[in-house]
Design a protein around this motif. Sequence first.
Motif, PDB file in Angstrom:
ATOM      1  N   GLN A   1       2.280   4.879   3.903  1.00 55.43           N
ATOM      2  CA  GLN A   1       1.733   3.956   2.697  1.00 55.43           C
ATOM      3  C   GLN A   1       2.625   4.262   1.555  1.00 55.43           C
ATOM      4  O   GLN A   1       2.995   3.431   0.770  1.00 55.43           O
ATOM      5  CB  GLN A   1       0.282   4.049   2.445  1.00 55.43           C
ATOM      6  CG  GLN A   1      -0.503   3.237   3.631  1.00 55.43           C
ATOM      7  CD  GLN A   1      -0.173   2.053   3.970  1.00 55.43           C
ATOM      8  OE1 GLN A   1       0.271   1.303   3.276  1.00 55.43           O
ATOM      9  NE2 GLN A   1      -0.452   1.545   5.244  1.00 55.43           N
TER      10      GLN A   1
ATOM     11  N   LEU B   1       5.364   5.696   1.351  1.00 56.44           N
ATOM     12  CA  LEU B   1       6.854   5.206   1.255  1.00 56.44           C
ATOM     13  C   LEU B   1       6.992   3.643   1.052  1.00 56.44           C
ATOM     14  O   LEU B   1       7.926   3.258   0.355  1.00 56.44           O
ATOM     15  CB  LEU B   1       7.409   5.541   2.737  1.00 56.44           C
ATOM     16  CG  LEU B   1       7.634   7.050   3.135  1.00 56.44           C
ATOM     17  CD1 LEU B   1       7.960   7.208   4.570  1.00 56.44           C
ATOM     18  CD2 LEU B   1       8.692   7.887   2.281  1.00 56.44           C
ATOM     19  N   LEU B   2       5.992   2.826   1.661  1.00 54.90           N
ATOM     20  CA  LEU B   2       6.125   1.409   1.438  1.00 54.90           C
ATOM     21  C   LEU B   2       5.942   1.098   0.112  1.00 54.90           C
ATOM     22  O   LEU B   2       6.530   0.322  -0.509  1.00 54.90           O
ATOM     23  CB  LEU B   2       5.001   0.849   2.361  1.00 54.90           C
ATOM     24  CG  LEU B   2       5.116   0.957   3.709  1.00 54.90           C
ATOM     25  CD1 LEU B   2       3.900   0.340   4.643  1.00 54.90           C
ATOM     26  CD2 LEU B   2       6.442   0.103   4.230  1.00 54.90           C
ATOM     27  N   ASN B   3       4.970   2.086  -0.706  1.00 50.00           N
ATOM     28  CA  ASN B   3       4.704   1.707  -1.949  1.00 50.00           C
ATOM     29  C   ASN B   3       5.890   2.141  -2.841  1.00 50.00           C
ATOM     30  O   ASN B   3       5.884   1.543  -4.098  1.00 50.00           O
ATOM     31  CB  ASN B   3       3.564   2.357  -2.404  1.00 50.00           C
ATOM     32  CG  ASN B   3       2.080   1.840  -1.775  1.00 50.00           C
ATOM     33  OD1 ASN B   3       2.297   0.864  -1.266  1.00 50.00           O
ATOM     34  ND2 ASN B   3       1.201   2.609  -1.641  1.00 50.00           N
ATOM     35  N   ARG B   4       6.608   2.983  -2.460  1.00 48.57           N
ATOM     36  CA  ARG B   4       7.863   3.354  -3.073  1.00 48.57           C
ATOM     37  C   ARG B   4       8.822   2.297  -2.966  1.00 48.57           C
ATOM     38  O   ARG B   4       9.672   2.506  -3.604  1.00 48.57           O
ATOM     39  CB  ARG B   4       8.342   4.654  -2.526  1.00 48.57           C
ATOM     40  CG  ARG B   4       9.443   5.490  -3.049  1.00 48.57           C
ATOM     41  CD  ARG B   4       8.930   5.978  -4.499  1.00 48.57           C
ATOM     42  NE  ARG B   4      10.228   6.639  -5.061  1.00 48.57           N
ATOM     43  CZ  ARG B   4      11.340   6.383  -5.248  1.00 48.57           C
ATOM     44  NH1 ARG B   4      11.635   5.045  -4.823  1.00 48.57           N
ATOM     45  NH2 ARG B   4      12.378   7.203  -5.693  1.00 48.57           N
TER      46      ARG B   4
ATOM     47  N   LEU C   1      -0.255   0.772  14.063  1.00 46.64           N
ATOM     48  CA  LEU C   1      -0.214  -0.272  13.287  1.00 46.64           C
ATOM     49  C   LEU C   1       0.120  -0.192  11.954  1.00 46.64           C
ATOM     50  O   LEU C   1       0.780  -1.320  11.246  1.00 46.64           O
ATOM     51  CB  LEU C   1      -2.278  -0.495  13.191  1.00 46.64           C
ATOM     52  CG  LEU C   1      -2.881  -0.808  14.399  1.00 46.64           C
ATOM     53  CD1 LEU C   1      -4.337  -0.746  14.277  1.00 46.64           C
ATOM     54  CD2 LEU C   1      -2.525  -2.063  14.771  1.00 46.64           C
ATOM     55  N   ASP C   2       0.223   0.903  11.317  1.00 44.57           N
ATOM     56  CA  ASP C   2       0.840   1.140  10.109  1.00 44.57           C
ATOM     57  C   ASP C   2       2.163   0.656  10.124  1.00 44.57           C
ATOM     58  O   ASP C   2       2.784   0.081   9.237  1.00 44.57           O
ATOM     59  CB  ASP C   2       0.753   2.405   9.515  1.00 44.57           C
ATOM     60  CG  ASP C   2      -0.874   2.710   9.008  1.00 44.57           C
ATOM     61  OD1 ASP C   2      -1.182   2.668   7.915  1.00 44.57           O
ATOM     62  OD2 ASP C   2      -1.914   3.000  10.005  1.00 44.57           O
TER      63      ASP C   2
ATOM     64  N   GLU D   1       3.871  -1.139  12.324  1.00 46.73           N
ATOM     65  CA  GLU D   1       4.007  -2.549  12.376  1.00 46.73           C
ATOM     66  C   GLU D   1       3.838  -3.500  10.986  1.00 46.73           C
ATOM     67  O   GLU D   1       4.321  -4.372  11.033  1.00 46.73           O
ATOM     68  CB  GLU D   1       2.975  -3.310  13.536  1.00 46.73           C
ATOM     69  CG  GLU D   1       3.445  -2.684  15.025  1.00 46.73           C
ATOM     70  CD  GLU D   1       2.407  -3.031  15.921  1.00 46.73           C
ATOM     71  OE1 GLU D   1       1.264  -3.612  15.698  1.00 46.73           O
ATOM     72  OE2 GLU D   1       2.514  -2.575  16.965  1.00 46.73           O
ATOM     73  N   ASP D   2       2.727  -2.943  10.398  1.00 45.21           N
ATOM     74  CA  ASP D   2       2.751  -3.344   8.898  1.00 45.21           C
ATOM     75  C   ASP D   2       4.148  -3.201   8.273  1.00 45.21           C
ATOM     76  O   ASP D   2       4.378  -4.190   7.418  1.00 45.21           O
ATOM     77  CB  ASP D   2       1.643  -2.682   8.140  1.00 45.21           C
ATOM     78  CG  ASP D   2       0.378  -3.260   8.522  1.00 45.21           C
ATOM     79  OD1 ASP D   2       0.287  -4.128   9.249  1.00 45.21           O
ATOM     80  OD2 ASP D   2      -0.710  -2.598   7.919  1.00 45.21           O
TER      81      ASP D   2
ATOM     82  N   GLN E   1       6.752  -6.148   6.808  1.00 43.20           N
ATOM     83  CA  GLN E   1       7.078  -6.228   5.429  1.00 43.20           C
ATOM     84  C   GLN E   1       8.656  -6.162   5.270  1.00 43.20           C
ATOM     85  O   GLN E   1       9.408  -6.114   4.187  1.00 43.20           O
ATOM     86  CB  GLN E   1       6.848  -5.116   4.387  1.00 43.20           C
ATOM     87  CG  GLN E   1       5.083  -5.305   4.290  1.00 43.20           C
ATOM     88  CD  GLN E   1       4.659  -4.121   3.585  1.00 43.20           C
ATOM     89  OE1 GLN E   1       5.143  -3.513   2.436  1.00 43.20           O
ATOM     90  NE2 GLN E   1       3.324  -3.509   3.862  1.00 43.20           N
TER      91      GLN E   1
END
Lengths: 323, 358
Positions: free
Chosen positions: B91, B93-96, B113-114, B116-117, B121
Amino acid sequence: MKSLNLQRVFARNTYLISFILLVIVLGINYIVQNNVFELRVLNNNLRTLLPLILLAVGQSIVVIGGGLDLSVGTLVSMLSALLVTWVTPDSTPDQILLAVVLVCAAGMLAGLVNGLVVAYLRLQPMITTYATSFIFSGIALLLLPRPGGSIPRDLSTFYRSPLLDIPLAFYAIALLLLFWSVLRTTRYAQYLYATGSSGAAAYATGVPVRVVRVTTYVWSGLFAALASLTLMLSTGGASQANIGDDMTLDSIVAVVLGGTRLSGGQGGIAGAIIGVMILRVIRNVIFFAAVPTWSQTLVNALIIIAALAGPGLIRLIRRSIGR
Amino acid sequence: MSRLQTMRVIVILLTFVLLFSSMQALVVAQDMCTGPFTIGVSNSFVGSEWRTQMVQNIEDVVAEFNAAGIQVELVVESADTDVAGQQQQIQNLLNRGVNAIIINPGDQNALNLDLEDAVAQGVAVIAVDQEIGAQGVYNVVIDQTEWARISARWLAENLGGAGDIVLIEGFVGHPANEARMSGALEVFGEYPGINIVGRESGGWDQATGQQVMSDFLASLPNIDGVWTQDGMAFGVLAALNTANPEKWPLNTGEARAGYLQLWDEVLMAHPDYKSIGVVNPPGVGADGVRVAMEMLCGGTVDAGQLAGPFGNTLYVPIPYAVTAEDFASYYATVANLPASYTMDGFITQTQAAAFMGQ
């Protein structure tokens, strides 16, 4: 007079210092990570936190009652293994409901064993729950010798998405606080705090100390079950035999960060919830502040130590000024 | 067209071909690929030299891209953590706002699942070291089954295809151990003269491996061979060296500095001693970065090259194996390195580009 009132407020609400600490670290987090309050970010962060929040709530009830539960992490492992051996992607809602009830019952039963040994055999809580943690860990390995498991995808999608534009975890936290505020009005809560602050005195005044002690571990078992349910919702039902083992220490640190002293008889679950959030936000800050890779673990540990020592330091300073 | 003109055209064409191939060797299709890119790394275990080398190799390859004029920023989430903790790493890393994630998954399924999210994106996700079945994620790993076959074949052949052997395996149930055991057992099955007389777990632990080997030496003094893997091999050789039995069984080794150093020590008393160390390269992390860069530069993974249990794996070659024939030269390179140093290997950018289809 006014400062005296403030002191009383702090004494009555032990989590206030922790709350202020949380606001501070959240502020720092916002500076280094501007999107931290966006719905998607908030939802994902809280979703991964909810299992630990639930576990810390159970732990804080045990601690308030004067005990300690070192078995909660492996209990999560065992209950998760139990759940995923029963539930498959093809399970019907009835079967899933039954599995959930059975997992909760198994958690409470495990807690009951802990409680009976502590309250009636008079073994040290730390030794007892450390020993039973290996039993739970062993059962987990027996049930799930290799990583696996899967639950219906709709369930995890529901858990992973916000509800009415509010992170799902907010509802859970609201329910927890409601549960606690109702519990606080009961005689049971008085017994709980009395048992934790002084077992002997409570016994002398007619509090059923043993029964109360046993119930604290049953609560802890139930919350471990809820933690494993949310953890499995978060992973899509994929588990392994040691999936929860590392959560034990975090649950205790969160309780202490939340202003609940390990000596018992004081504190509350709000503090534990705040404590878990502080733990998480500190890690966020370290990552987004671009702390070098090889220093991350050390910096994390130093900040947690500082946060743990904070309330004690404030008391010390206040006392020395008072004199 | 005159002959001169033809020559000129050929020369020009050749120059272009040379120019293109040299650029290819250095970096990916340069015009599309100036960046800036952000690559995130998620590592959930920091207690081993292997993981440290993995992260350092990633840092090195990113520095190489930057030196070639492609802006790549690297953000690393590396800490001892459980499943929930690694979910948080993803999360963060994605938010970054990363463009790609290189992950060494701490769990075979729980992070799917994370991840694949993340793919949904638009993030390129590469799992290294451990194969996972998440949709849209590519695994960049060595083939652990083949890795085990190499040392098993060496053992069977050097025993002349006959003899009693024991197996010391890693964590029973761990995907890597299961893959390796299936490879080794398959090879031994091809030799009717090879009898497996014992099989124990050494838990991928040096001390446990040594204990298990000592027990085997006591209970089965006449064994001809030992097949084992990773850190346990050091324990096996240490047990042999300590017990110094009448009959030295032949044992498979590992490609780590410590093992080669002990091998060198054993050679002084037993000049005929031989073993094999197949490299399990921490370089797969850097390989993952190279593949991710190809994807970020517009490449699409060639479906025809995908393999593995989930059909989403790109197998990188197993670099090499140390054997008695070339022991001296390999030993010279690691004689002064820390015992835990793992011998390494990498794919080139050209090899990464070859994983892409049209």
